[in-house]
Design an enzyme around this catalytic site. Structure first.
Site, PDB file in Angstrom:
ATOM      1  N   LYS A  13       9.075   0.429  54.250  1.00 26.29           N
ATOM      2  CA  LYS A  13       9.753   0.701  55.256  1.00 26.29           C
ATOM      3  C   LYS A  13       8.762   0.816  56.707  1.00 26.29           C
ATOM      4  CE  LYS A  13      13.322   1.864  55.629  1.00 26.29           C
ATOM      5  NZ  LYS A  13      13.493   2.548  54.460  1.00 26.29           N
ATOM      6  N   ARG A  88      22.295   2.957  59.570  1.00 26.58           N
ATOM      7  CA  ARG A  88      22.138   3.419  58.125  1.00 26.58           C
ATOM      8  C   ARG A  88      22.979   2.977  57.299  1.00 26.58           C
ATOM      9  NH1 ARG A  88      16.231   5.956  57.958  1.00 26.58           N
ATOM     10  NH2 ARG A  88      16.438   7.020  55.857  1.00 26.58           N
ATOM     11  N   ARG A 123       3.402  10.040  47.578  1.00 24.65           N
ATOM     12  CA  ARG A 123       3.047   9.957  49.541  1.00 24.65           C
ATOM     13  C   ARG A 123       3.340  11.336  49.785  1.00 24.65           C
ATOM     14  NH1 ARG A 123       8.172   6.802  52.897  1.00 24.65           N
ATOM     15  NH2 ARG A 123       9.505   8.495  52.519  1.00 24.65           N
ATOM     16  N   ARG A 156       6.017  15.754  52.137  1.00 19.11           N
ATOM     17  CA  ARG A 156       7.938  15.318  52.844  1.00 19.11           C
ATOM     18  C   ARG A 156       8.606  16.498  52.159  1.00 19.11           C
ATOM     19  NH1 ARG A 156       9.271   9.957  55.212  1.00 19.11           N
ATOM     20  NH2 ARG A 156      10.904  10.451  55.046  1.00 19.11           N
ATOM     21  N   ARG A 167      19.248  11.282  48.147  1.00 15.51           N
ATOM     22  CA  ARG A 167      18.335   9.856  49.413  1.00 15.51           C
ATOM     23  C   ARG A 167      18.600   8.402  48.358  1.00 15.51           C
ATOM     24  NH1 ARG A 167      13.039  10.720  51.328  1.00 15.51           N
ATOM     25  NH2 ARG A 167      13.015   9.575  53.029  1.00 15.51           N
TER      26      ARG A 167
HETATM   27  P1  AMP Z   1      13.194   8.564  57.017  1.00 12.98           P
HETATM   28  O1  AMP Z   1      12.280   8.433  57.745  1.00 12.98           O
HETATM   29  O2  AMP Z   1      14.135   7.025  57.374  1.00 12.98           O
HETATM   30  O3  AMP Z   1      13.002   8.434  55.406  1.00 12.98           O
HETATM   31  O4  AMP Z   1      14.372   9.230  57.214  1.00 12.98           O
HETATM   32  C1  AMP Z   1      14.627  10.705  57.204  1.00 12.98           C
HETATM   33  C2  AMP Z   1      15.458  11.072  57.247  1.00 12.98           C
HETATM   34  O5  AMP Z   1      16.205  10.909  58.169  1.00 12.98           O
HETATM   35  C3  AMP Z   1      16.668  10.583  56.616  1.00 12.98           C
HETATM   36  O6  AMP Z   1      17.055  10.963  55.379  1.00 12.98           O
HETATM   37  C4  AMP Z   1      17.454  11.245  57.043  1.00 12.98           C
HETATM   38  O7  AMP Z   1      18.416  12.454  56.183  1.00 12.98           O
HETATM   39  C5  AMP Z   1      17.644  11.323  58.226  1.00 12.98           C
HETATM   40  N1  AMP Z   1      17.730   9.697  59.220  1.00 12.98           N
HETATM   41  C6  AMP Z   1      16.505   9.280  59.492  1.00 12.98           C
HETATM   42  N2  AMP Z   1      17.066   7.574  60.082  1.00 12.98           N
HETATM   43  C7  AMP Z   1      19.093   7.697  59.835  1.00 12.98           C
HETATM   44  C8  AMP Z   1      20.036   7.281  60.766  1.00 12.98           C
HETATM   45  N3  AMP Z   1      19.629   5.663  60.474  1.00 12.98           N
HETATM   46  N4  AMP Z   1      20.980   7.581  60.268  1.00 12.98           N
HETATM   47  C9  AMP Z   1      21.108   8.209  59.750  1.00 12.98           C
HETATM   48  N5  AMP Z   1      20.369  10.046  58.786  1.00 12.98           N
HETATM   49  C10 AMP Z   1      18.689   9.312  59.094  1.00 12.98           C
END
Ligand code: AMP
Length: 210
Positions: A13, A88, A123, A156, A167
């Site tokens: 994404k 989400r 990654r 990360r 996740r």
């Molecule tokens: P991402 O980079 O989008 O994979 O986000 C990394 C982490 O940030 C996720 O595993 C969640 O812990 C948190 N996170 C990011 N966006 C959201 C969201 N919209 N709602 C809840 N947690 C989020």
């Protein structure tokens, strides 16, 4: 164009959001990036989010809704935006709707869990500007260094295999139901992940008719 990108963690994404952002000249907004920056800077939101992010759990909806409301009020969002990783949960999607935040399409990037687990292990993320690379499919020009800002590339914490599994479970439980939510509103568009970034972009552009 007001677009939501749905899809499992590691579906690509973020990468596709950046490509679409350049093409459409609208900002790509990633709550994950906003949270990581807040954590790095030790802000109150960052401190609140840290334990959730590092264990692969979702940050509470009220925190996310506050972040996204603030970000979408910025002038660069006036002509559209790409939401990457938000909403989400159904509660987040309902909160956006309740605030009159309209979207044209919710594009779901479809990919199997097996491919994701394999992919996440390669990654790498820039610790300074958050750009992402992949050791096989999108390597940086110089190993370990960001092409854009020269920052150090790191794994990360939440890309560790056990956290990736957590996740994915969170995704299937809490985020995947959003597909039905947007389908019911006639907004869902599906795009199948492809072996390369460029092919996936083509599939997405065709699905969106852009
Ligand atoms: P991402 O980079 O989008 O994979 O986000 C990394 C982490 O940030 C996720 O595993 C969640 O812990 C948190 N996170 C990011 N966006 C959201 C969201 N919209 N709602 C809840 N947690 C989020």
């Amino acid at each position: 164009m007001k677009l939501i990108l749905l899809g499992a963690p590691g579906a690509g994404k973020g990468t596709q959001a950046e490509i679409l952002s350049k093409k459409l000249q609208i900002p790509a907004i990633s709550t994950g990036n906003i949270l990581r920056a807040a954590m790095k800077n030790g802000t109150p939101v960052g401190l609140q989010a840290k334990a959730y992010v590092e264990s692969g759990k979702l940050v509470p909806d009220d925190v996310i809704i506050g972040i996204i409301e603030e970000r979408l009020a910025e002038p660069d969002c006036a002509n559209g935006y790409i939401l990457d990783g938000v909403p989400r949960t159904i509660a987040q999607a309902e909160a956006l709707e309740a605030r009159g935040i309209a979207i044209d399409a919710a594009l779901s990037l479809e990919i199997s869990d097996d491919v994701i687990i394999e992919r996440m292990s390669g990654r790498r993320t820039c610790k300074d500007c958050s750009a992402t690379f992949h050791v096989v499919s999108n390597p940086p020009k110089t190993e370990g260094k960001c092409d854009f800002c020269g920052g150090e590339l790191t794994i990360r914490k939440d890309d560790a295999p056990e956290t990736v599994k957590a996740r994915l479970a969170t995704y299937h439980e809490q985020t995947e139901p959003l597909k039905a939510f947007y389908e019911a509103r006639g907004k869902l568009v599906l795009a199948e992940n492809q072996p390369t970034i460029a092919e996936t972009t083509q599939v997405i552009e065709k699905a969106l008719g852009i």
